[in-house]
Write an enzyme that holds these catalytic residues in place. Structure first.
Site, PDB file in Angstrom:
ATOM      1  N   ARG A  59      -3.606 -16.651 -35.752  1.00  0.00           N
ATOM      2  CA  ARG A  59      -4.103 -17.120 -37.050  1.00  0.00           C
ATOM      3  C   ARG A  59      -4.287 -18.642 -37.070  1.00  0.00           C
ATOM      4  NH1 ARG A  59      -0.338 -16.908 -40.068  1.00  0.00           N
ATOM      5  NH2 ARG A  59       1.180 -15.821 -38.778  1.00  0.00           N
ATOM      6  N   LYS A 199      -4.493 -10.039 -42.767  1.00  0.00           N
ATOM      7  CA  LYS A 199      -3.625 -10.948 -43.505  1.00  0.00           C
ATOM      8  C   LYS A 199      -4.339 -11.535 -44.726  1.00  0.00           C
ATOM      9  CE  LYS A 199       0.341 -10.825 -41.247  1.00  0.00           C
ATOM     10  NZ  LYS A 199       1.390  -9.867 -41.563  1.00  0.00           N
ATOM     11  N   HIS A 218       6.279  -8.784 -47.264  1.00  0.00           N
ATOM     12  CA  HIS A 218       5.927  -8.882 -45.854  1.00  0.00           C
ATOM     13  C   HIS A 218       7.019  -8.158 -45.082  1.00  0.00           C
ATOM     14  CE1 HIS A 218       4.792 -11.449 -42.126  1.00  0.00           C
ATOM     15  NE2 HIS A 218       3.995 -10.427 -42.253  1.00  0.00           N
ATOM     16  N   SER A 238       6.112 -13.050 -38.653  1.00  0.00           N
ATOM     17  CA  SER A 238       5.523 -12.530 -37.427  1.00  0.00           C
ATOM     18  C   SER A 238       6.474 -12.671 -36.232  1.00  0.00           C
ATOM     19  CB  SER A 238       4.248 -13.319 -37.166  1.00  0.00           C
ATOM     20  OG  SER A 238       3.569 -12.748 -36.103  1.00  0.00           O
ATOM     21  N   LYS A 242       9.403  -6.419 -37.156  1.00  0.00           N
ATOM     22  CA  LYS A 242       9.029  -5.424 -38.176  1.00  0.00           C
ATOM     23  C   LYS A 242       8.397  -4.191 -37.514  1.00  0.00           C
ATOM     24  CE  LYS A 242       6.174  -8.135 -40.439  1.00  0.00           C
ATOM     25  NZ  LYS A 242       6.301  -9.339 -39.609  1.00  0.00           N
ATOM     26  N   THR A 243       7.391  -4.440 -36.672  1.00  0.00           N
ATOM     27  CA  THR A 243       6.655  -3.321 -36.073  1.00  0.00           C
ATOM     28  C   THR A 243       7.560  -2.553 -35.103  1.00  0.00           C
ATOM     29  OG1 THR A 243       4.596  -4.537 -36.316  1.00  0.00           O
ATOM     30  CG2 THR A 243       4.593  -2.727 -34.744  1.00  0.00           C
ATOM     31  N   ASP A 257       4.018  -3.475 -41.736  1.00  0.00           N
ATOM     32  CA  ASP A 257       3.788  -4.895 -42.044  1.00  0.00           C
ATOM     33  C   ASP A 257       3.728  -5.298 -43.515  1.00  0.00           C
ATOM     34  OD1 ASP A 257       3.401  -7.471 -40.895  1.00  0.00           O
ATOM     35  OD2 ASP A 257       1.280  -7.372 -41.368  1.00  0.00           O
ATOM     36  N   ARG A 323      -2.281  -7.919 -28.536  1.00  0.00           N
ATOM     37  CA  ARG A 323      -2.036  -6.919 -29.585  1.00  0.00           C
ATOM     38  C   ARG A 323      -2.728  -5.600 -29.307  1.00  0.00           C
ATOM     39  NH1 ARG A 323       0.763  -8.557 -34.593  1.00  0.00           N
ATOM     40  NH2 ARG A 323       0.811 -10.828 -34.552  1.00  0.00           N
TER      41      ARG A 323
HETATM   42  N1  LIG Z   1      16.186  -7.389 -30.632  1.00  0.00           N
HETATM   43  C1  LIG Z   1      14.901  -7.267 -30.860  1.00  0.00           C
HETATM   44  N2  LIG Z   1      14.443  -6.694 -31.986  1.00  0.00           N
HETATM   45  C2  LIG Z   1      13.129  -6.595 -32.220  1.00  0.00           C
HETATM   46  N3  LIG Z   1      12.159  -7.024 -31.387  1.00  0.00           N
HETATM   47  C3  LIG Z   1      12.552  -7.587 -30.231  1.00  0.00           C
HETATM   48  C4  LIG Z   1      13.915  -7.737 -29.925  1.00  0.00           C
HETATM   49  N4  LIG Z   1      13.991  -8.328 -28.724  1.00  0.00           N
HETATM   50  C5  LIG Z   1      12.749  -8.536 -28.310  1.00  0.00           C
HETATM   51  N5  LIG Z   1      11.851  -8.086 -29.183  1.00  0.00           N
HETATM   52  C6  LIG Z   1      10.380  -8.209 -29.049  1.00  0.00           C
HETATM   53  O1  LIG Z   1       9.950  -9.059 -30.102  1.00  0.00           O
HETATM   54  C7  LIG Z   1       8.693  -8.679 -30.579  1.00  0.00           C
HETATM   55  C8  LIG Z   1       8.780  -8.306 -32.054  1.00  0.00           C
HETATM   56  O2  LIG Z   1       7.468  -8.215 -32.510  1.00  0.00           O
HETATM   57  P1  LIG Z   1       6.965  -7.289 -33.670  1.00  0.00           P
HETATM   58  O3  LIG Z   1       7.788  -6.060 -33.779  1.00  0.00           O
HETATM   59  O4  LIG Z   1       5.494  -7.121 -33.464  1.00  0.00           O
HETATM   60  O5  LIG Z   1       7.232  -8.253 -34.884  1.00  0.00           O
HETATM   61  P2  LIG Z   1       6.516  -8.299 -36.291  1.00  0.00           P
HETATM   62  O6  LIG Z   1       5.943  -6.957 -36.543  1.00  0.00           O
HETATM   63  O7  LIG Z   1       7.592  -8.686 -37.234  1.00  0.00           O
HETATM   64  O8  LIG Z   1       5.450  -9.352 -36.159  1.00  0.00           O
HETATM   65  C9  LIG Z   1       8.243  -7.499 -29.753  1.00  0.00           C
HETATM   66  O9  LIG Z   1       7.447  -7.994 -28.715  1.00  0.00           O
HETATM   67  C10 LIG Z   1       9.568  -6.934 -29.232  1.00  0.00           C
HETATM   68  O10 LIG Z   1       9.408  -6.254 -28.009  1.00  0.00           O
HETATM   69  C1  LIG Z   2      -0.937 -10.038 -37.824  1.00  0.00           C
HETATM   70  C2  LIG Z   2       0.086 -10.795 -37.975  1.00  0.00           C
HETATM   71  O1  LIG Z   2       1.279 -10.289 -38.417  1.00  0.00           O
HETATM   72  P1  LIG Z   2       2.575  -9.737 -37.710  1.00  0.00           P
HETATM   73  O2  LIG Z   2       2.799 -10.576 -36.497  1.00  0.00           O
HETATM   74  O3  LIG Z   2       3.612  -9.913 -38.751  1.00  0.00           O
HETATM   75  O4  LIG Z   2       2.354  -8.310 -37.290  1.00  0.00           O
HETATM   76  C3  LIG Z   2      -0.044 -12.233 -37.791  1.00  0.00           C
HETATM   77  O5  LIG Z   2       0.933 -12.945 -38.072  1.00  0.00           O
HETATM   78  O6  LIG Z   2      -1.127 -12.680 -37.391  1.00  0.00           O
HETATM   79 MN   LIG Z   3       3.933  -6.495 -36.923  1.00  0.00          MN
END
Ligand SMILES: Nc1ncnc2c1ncn2[C@@H]1O[C@H](COP(=O)(O)OP(=O)(O)O)[C@@H](O)[C@H]1O
Ligand SMILES: C=C(OP(=O)(O)O)C(=O)O
Ligand SMILES: [Mn+2]
Length: 531
Positions: A59, A199, A218, A238, A242-243, A257, A323
């Site tokens: 972003r 977003k 969020h 981010s 979460k995911t 998200d 992604r």
């Molecule tokens: N303890 C942990 N809990 C959650 N994610 C972790 C952890 N350790 C490493 N990771 C990594 O961190 C990243 C978390 O990203 P994601 O779940 O996409 O976050 P968000 O959805 O909040 O943007 C992933 O690449 C995941 O594999």
């Molecule tokens: C798509 C996004 O959100 P998130 O990493 O929380 O999935 C972002 O921050 O660009």
């Molecule tokens: Mn996410």
């Protein structure tokens, strides 16, 4: 014009004229066919769509603007949202419409919001066929009958080929994301990073929903198997997890998200997920890994072998923010409704690059409010232009870049809902342990999952807790399946005195940051702030 269902509202009805071919509401196979034919990307193993987004792989928050019209003047948090004058926006709009002449566009008419009572009808007009595919995965897809009477309430126009001119468009660079709440229009130019689309919709709902008493969050969300009323939300900026953490085979996924909390419960804004694929392990995250070889998944900015098309999950040479985007149905345990009851558990995920915070802490409602307003975490490499390593930040509401209103608006809504429904609150550090970033290591996903399972099934409430001397919250001493030492970060550091110094520094940062919220805050939250 190519259309699946004859549109009630054509682009011409919205003053968008003189285009080349317009493709209305193509289905996924047709979008992929067009995207491949136009050389936007190529087909990958299992029928994925492989694409790179060029210069923008995250972003561009510094290029995002809210148009300063009189009707939003008092409700926007201008210290956090860059203003654009209505005149500059009109000029940008006119020039973008000019740019669009003679070019082909893809229109997707979609819903934002799984709750039929609250959903927003959004039209997304994209220059790139794959952006149509992306947003079709990410938002909610209307039935044919719904499509036949679809009238867009908000419209997003996304032209990666359009270059803005700071002189007359009131922006900062050639890249622009301009949100005009009065004209119900969002214009995006000179970036192909797909995340800007989703977003933008989130930012829009963060503006609209508080006026209806709905808390936009969020967060990801899931619920217990067979019991949608036993739901949980996971707030986080981010990269905090979460995911990853919401895709839990022992729970039903509501969304990864963006959710709303209304008087009837929680609802996903979206109909799909956008997962990070860097170092994605088939063992730790099997469901998400499997989407990377599933027909239709958009695989963004990943390196692959040109001969075998094999994806390289370790190669971050394009970006750390690589992604994949897929519809919720791609996850086998996703909820068919994307709805849940009032959350029994509210989890705040933080990625602490200092290695100070414990892997889990139980919060009182006042402490939860303190941490929600503080929003301490780290920015994850690649998610924003210019972020190269985990960068500690206070991102209020765990999503400052997406909050058009003042933090107190969201804080009050959340505090009321937590109190009304008696939700338990937790702070979970998915960041560093055993030292800060550079010396320690990332919290093991298995440990985070074990702690969350215990919190969500209630068993964590049966263990012994200690009071954290730095933050005053309660930390479990021993949890089955997790090494005791991990629960007390001080014990994971080689040098306990170094931990104490880092912890004292962090407490100071919290207190400096929270000064802005002290005036007008509840006494209990003020007490939580003091510790
Ligand atoms: N303890 C942990 N809990 C959650 N994610 C972790 C952890 N350790 C490493 N990771 C990594 O961190 C990243 C978390 O990203 P994601 O779940 O996409 O976050 P968000 O959805 O909040 O943007 C992933 O690449 C995941 O594999
Ligand atoms: C798509 C996004 O959100 P998130 O990493 O929380 O999935 C972002 O921050 O660009
Ligand atoms: Mn996410």
């Amino acid at each position: 014009m190519t259309s699946r269902v004859n549109p009630t509202c054509k682009l011409e009805d919205q003053g968008i004229e003189g285009l080349g071919r317009v493709y209305y509401n193509l289905l996924e196979p047709a979008l992929m066919t067009e995207a491949v034919a136009r050389g936007e990307g190529r087909l990958g193993l299992g029928g994925t769509f492989l694409v790179s987004t060029g210069a923008h792989t995250g972003r561009s928050p510094k290029d995002k603007f809210v148009v300063r019209t009189p009707d939003v003047e008092d409700s926007i948090w201008w210290e956090n949202n860059k203003p654009m004058s209505p005149e500059a926006f009109d000029c940008l709009h006119a020039d973008m419409l000019d740019h669009m002449k003679g070019r082909d566009y893809f229109v997707q008419d979609l819903f934002a919001g799984a709750d039929p009572a609250e959903r927003l009808d959004v039209r997304v007009v994209t220059e790139m066929a794959w952006h149509g595919l992306f947003i079709r995965h990410l938002l909610r897809r209307p039935q044919a009958a719904e499509l036949a009477r679809f009238v867009p309430e908000f419209t997003i126009i996304n032209c990666p080929g359009f270059k803005a001119d700071p002189e007359c468009h009131g922006c900062r660079s050639e890249t622009v994301i301009a949100l005009n709440f009065s004209k119900k229009l969002i214009l995006i130019g000179n970036t192909a990073y797909a995340g800007e689309n989703k977003k933008s919709v989130f930012t829009l709902l963060n503006y609209l929903l508080p006026a209806k008493g709905i808390m936009p969050m969020h967060c990801s969300a899931n619920h217990a198997i067979g019991d949608p009323d036993d739901s949980a939300v996971f707030f986080g900026l981010s990269g905090t997890g979460k995911t990853t953490l919401s895709a839990d085979p022992s729970r039903v996924l509501i969304g990864d998200d963006e959710h709303g909390w209304s008087d009837t419960g929680i609802f996903n804004f979206e109909g799909g997920c956008y997962a990070k694929t860097i170092n994605l392990s088939p063992k730790a995250e099997p469901e998400i890994h499997a989407t990377c070889s599933r027909i239709g998944t958009v695989v963004e900015n990943m390196v692959f072998d040109p001969d075998t098309l094999e994806l390289d999950f370790e190669d971050n040479s394009i970006t750390d923010n690589m992604r994949c985007a897929y519809p919720l149905e791609a996850i086998s345990n996703a909820s068919p409704t994307s709805l849940g009851g009032h959350p029994k558990n509210v989890v705040m995920l933080t990625c602490d690059a200092y290695g100070v915070l414990p892997p889990i802490a139980r919060l009182t409602p006042a402490q939860a409010m303190y941490h929600f307003l503080s929003g301490f975490t780290s920015k994850t490499p690649g998610t924003e232009v210019g972020i190269a390593e985990p960068t500690p930040t206070f991102s209020t509401c765990f999503g400052a870049p997406f909050m058009p209103r003042r933090p107190e608006v969201y804080g009050k809504l959340l505090a009321d809902k937590i109190a009304q429904h008696g939700a338990s609150c937790w702070l979970v550090n998915t960041g560093w342990t055993g030292g800060a970033f550079g010396t320690g290591k990332r919290m093991p996903i298995a440990a985070t999952r074990a702690l969350l399972s215990a919190a969500l099934d209630g068993s964590l409430n049966d263990v012994q807790f200690r009071k954290d001397p730095n933050f005053g919250f309660e930390v479990p001493v021993s949890v089955p399946g997790v090494e005791d030492r991990l629960l007390d970060p001080r014990q994971t550091w080689a040098d306990a005195a170094a931990y104490d110094r880092q912890a004292a520094k962090l407490v100071g940062m919290f207190s400096d940051n929270f000064a802005q919220y002290l005036e007008g805050i509840d006494d209990e939250v003020r007490a939580a702030a003091i510790g």
